[in-house]
Motif scaffolding. Structure first.
Motif, PDB file in Angstrom:
ATOM      1  N   LEU A  56       0.834  -1.204   0.000  1.00 40.82           N
ATOM      2  CA  LEU A  56       0.000   0.000   0.000  1.00 40.82           C
ATOM      3  C   LEU A  56       0.871   1.258   0.000  1.00 40.82           C
ATOM      4  CD1 LEU A  56      -2.663  -1.160   2.624  1.00 40.82           C
ATOM      5  CD2 LEU A  56      -2.779  -1.309   0.131  1.00 40.82           C
ATOM      6  N   ASP A  57       0.717   2.095  -1.016  1.00 37.13           N
ATOM      7  CA  ASP A  57       1.577   3.278  -1.135  1.00 37.13           C
ATOM      8  C   ASP A  57       1.195   4.391  -0.166  1.00 37.13           C
ATOM      9  OD1 ASP A  57      -0.786   4.134  -2.270  1.00 37.13           O
ATOM     10  OD2 ASP A  57       0.020   4.348  -4.306  1.00 37.13           O
ATOM     11  N   PHE A  58       0.022   4.304   0.445  1.00 37.08           N
ATOM     12  CA  PHE A  58      -0.393   5.353   1.379  1.00 37.08           C
ATOM     13  C   PHE A  58      -0.022   5.036   2.828  1.00 37.08           C
ATOM     14  CE2 PHE A  58      -3.979   2.557   0.366  1.00 37.08           C
ATOM     15  CZ  PHE A  58      -4.326   2.068   1.614  1.00 37.08           C
ATOM     16  N   VAL A  59       0.656   3.909   3.057  1.00 40.37           N
ATOM     17  CA  VAL A  59       1.105   3.566   4.407  1.00 40.37           C
ATOM     18  C   VAL A  59       2.519   4.114   4.601  1.00 40.37           C
ATOM     19  CG1 VAL A  59       1.645   1.682   6.003  1.00 40.37           C
ATOM     20  CG2 VAL A  59      -0.320   1.485   4.459  1.00 40.37           C
ATOM     21  N   CYS A  60       2.765   4.777   5.722  1.00 41.70           N
ATOM     22  CA  CYS A  60       4.061   5.399   5.966  1.00 41.70           C
ATOM     23  C   CYS A  60       5.162   4.348   6.102  1.00 41.70           C
ATOM     24  CB  CYS A  60       4.014   6.274   7.229  1.00 41.70           C
ATOM     25  SG  CYS A  60       3.701   5.358   8.756  1.00 41.70           S
ATOM     26  N   ASP A  61       6.382   4.764   5.790  1.00 43.39           N
ATOM     27  CA  ASP A  61       7.530   3.847   5.844  1.00 43.39           C
ATOM     28  C   ASP A  61       7.772   3.318   7.251  1.00 43.39           C
ATOM     29  OD1 ASP A  61       7.931   4.187   3.153  1.00 43.39           O
ATOM     30  OD2 ASP A  61       9.482   5.735   3.379  1.00 43.39           O
ATOM     31  N   GLU A  62       7.507   4.144   8.250  1.00 43.87           N
ATOM     32  CA  GLU A  62       7.723   3.727   9.639  1.00 43.87           C
ATOM     33  C   GLU A  62       6.842   2.533   9.987  1.00 43.87           C
ATOM     34  OE1 GLU A  62       7.305   5.411  14.239  1.00 43.87           O
ATOM     35  OE2 GLU A  62       6.752   6.687  12.534  1.00 43.87           O
ATOM     36  N   ALA A  63       5.569   2.613   9.619  1.00 42.81           N
ATOM     37  CA  ALA A  63       4.643   1.525   9.918  1.00 42.81           C
ATOM     38  C   ALA A  63       5.007   0.271   9.126  1.00 42.81           C
ATOM     39  CB  ALA A  63       3.207   1.948   9.616  1.00 42.81           C
ATOM     40  N   LYS A  64       5.375   0.462   7.852  1.00 40.54           N
ATOM     41  CA  LYS A  64       5.776  -0.688   7.044  1.00 40.54           C
ATOM     42  C   LYS A  64       6.977  -1.401   7.661  1.00 40.54           C
ATOM     43  CE  LYS A  64       4.051   0.542   2.446  1.00 40.54           C
ATOM     44  NZ  LYS A  64       4.419   0.785   1.028  1.00 40.54           N
ATOM     45  N   ALA A  65       7.925  -0.604   8.172  1.00 36.18           N
ATOM     46  CA  ALA A  65       9.114  -1.188   8.791  1.00 36.18           C
ATOM     47  C   ALA A  65       8.746  -1.967  10.052  1.00 36.18           C
ATOM     48  CB  ALA A  65      10.123  -0.083   9.118  1.00 36.18           C
ATOM     49  N   LEU A  66       7.810  -1.432  10.832  1.00 33.06           N
ATOM     50  CA  LEU A  66       7.361  -2.134  12.036  1.00 33.06           C
ATOM     51  C   LEU A  66       6.784  -3.503  11.679  1.00 33.06           C
ATOM     52  CD1 LEU A  66       5.611   0.751  14.009  1.00 33.06           C
ATOM     53  CD2 LEU A  66       7.694  -0.448  14.685  1.00 33.06           C
ATOM     54  N   PHE A  67       5.906  -3.522  10.699  1.00 34.20           N
ATOM     55  CA  PHE A  67       5.299  -4.778  10.277  1.00 34.20           C
ATOM     56  C   PHE A  67       6.345  -5.722   9.678  1.00 34.20           C
ATOM     57  CE2 PHE A  67       1.178  -2.733  10.660  1.00 34.20           C
ATOM     58  CZ  PHE A  67       0.332  -3.796  10.939  1.00 34.20           C
ATOM     59  N   ARG A  68       7.191  -5.186   8.806  1.00 35.35           N
ATOM     60  CA  ARG A  68       8.183  -6.018   8.110  1.00 35.35           C
ATOM     61  C   ARG A  68       9.165  -6.643   9.100  1.00 35.35           C
ATOM     62  NH1 ARG A  68       9.411  -2.569   4.765  1.00 35.35           N
ATOM     63  NH2 ARG A  68      11.167  -1.594   5.846  1.00 35.35           N
TER      64      ARG A  68
END
Length: 377
Positions: A56-68
């Motif tokens: 999802l391109d509207f999700v911030c990088d910080e949140a993506k990193a947390l999940f990843r």
């Protein structure tokens, strides 16, 4: 209670739906994705939705990193657990101890990808007559027993390996203790390993409903239970429901099973929920995967109402024996233990204050909306 907003909860459920059906998520409005991560973590379903969220391109990088990062850590743990599980299974077979995988070890095969189903530990039912030999195996594998008081012997080895070797499916001294006398009789022997058994399909579902109910009535519980049952019923569509309903009726769970099944199918097939179903769903989204202390207060207060504080001051004998095992052999110590319990809670200001705050909040919500909080379906 989890620190959450309605928007995070709704979008979390939407991501679960998309992951189960391999659909693209819709754009989120007003969602704090870092808060959504905390919610997914407490529900133990971040591995289930991570792949969808990463695209999802509207999700911030910080949140993506947390999940990843959390998902990668969990996947590494699951791989290591899998290898350790093979070693335990091999040892049990070598010593001719019959065993049967339970819970997540069964349900992981029903998810779109096995890696989507997180597990906090490995639950295995063993031949209870071989309990001593099984404990010796775990000691040989460098495990330490940390709890042997209920219906399982629980073992841990650093950094994160946990096995629960169940002698029975439920603690016979627990508040809710359904009997599964025919679980071995109904099980199917593995084609390649004569000591490995697979629980009968009907018993898998009955046990899952009972296990969910046990957590629900005590602390509330999370939506992963609903996901498990939904995916299982989706695939196993030739179950003997005459047998299932007869067994559930013995435990008084016919209505509970029906309402949670209907809730799961509506929820994960994108159908509109009734007002009562929306109320019920809150009890599966507000308190984490296995519930929490506020969920416990809600369930006890809803069940006992005016007798709540009397019950908290003078718990029933079974609860006291569970918390103070010495009472099973020395019942004359009951009065001393009641006094000990009272002062322990009295001086634990933070926990006692939190409980009183929860009761106050429940009363406030009952006054504003008497039908909002229900103990059971």
């Amino acid at each position: 209670m989890l620190n959450q907003k309605k928007s995070e909860t709704e979008y979390l459920l939407h991501l679960v739906f998309c992951a189960l059906h391999d659909e693209e998520p819709k754009k989120a409005e007003g969602v704090d994705f870092c808060a959504l991560f905390e919610l997914a973590k407490q529900q133990e379903i971040y591995c289930l939705i991570n792949e969808k969220l990463q695209g999802l391109d509207f999700v911030c990088d910080e949140a993506k990193a947390l999940f990843r990062n959390q998902t990668l850590s969990e996947l590494n743990r699951m791989i290591a657990l899998g290898a350790e599980r093979k070693a335990v299974f091999s040892k049990l077979s070598e010593k001719k101890i019959c065993f049967m995988p339970l819970k997540g070890l069964v349900f992981k095969d029903y998810y779109p990808k096995e890696s989507m189903r997180q597990m906090s530990d490995n639950d295995i039912l063993i031949d209870e007559t071989k309990r001593t030999q099984a404990a010796e195996i775990m000691a040989e594998l460098s495990y330490n027993a940390y709890d042997t008081t209920q219906n399982s012997d629980d073992f841990f080895k650093k950094p994160f390996y946990t096995f629960e070797l169940h002698r029975s499916l439920f603690d016979e001294n627990g508040d809710f203790s359904p009997r599964f006398d025919d679980v071995w009789k109904n099980a199917k022997q593995d084609e390649e390993n004569e000591y490995l058994y697979h629980m009968g399909k009907e018993d898998v579902y009955i046990f899952s409903v009972c296990h969910m109910y046990k957590h629900y009535i005590k602390f509330c519980c999370g939506i992963r239970f609903l996901v498990d049952n939904y995916l299982f019923l989706q695939k196993e569509n030739n179950l003997d429901f005459e047998y299932i309903n007869a067994e559930l009726q013995k435990y008084g769970l016919t209505d509970y099973e029906k309402q949670t099944r209907e809730l799961a199918f509506k929820l994960f097939e994108g159908k509109e929920l009734s007002e009562d179903e929306q109320k019920l769903l809150r009890n599966y989204t507000q308190f984490g995967i296995f519930g929490d202390e506020e969920g416990k207060v809600l369930q006890q207060y809803s069940a006992l109402k005016g007798k709540y504080f009397l019950r908290r001051l003078f718990p029933p004998k079974e609860e006291m024996e569970y918390n103070y095992p010495i009472l099973k052999t020395k019942p004359f110590l009951l009065l001393f233990m009641l006094v000990h319990r009272f002062f322990r809670r009295l001086f634990n200001f933070k926990k006692t204050a939190a409980e009183l705050k929860s009761v106050k909040e429940i009363n406030r919500q009952r006054k504003t909306n008497p039908n909002r909080l229900n103990r059971s379906p």
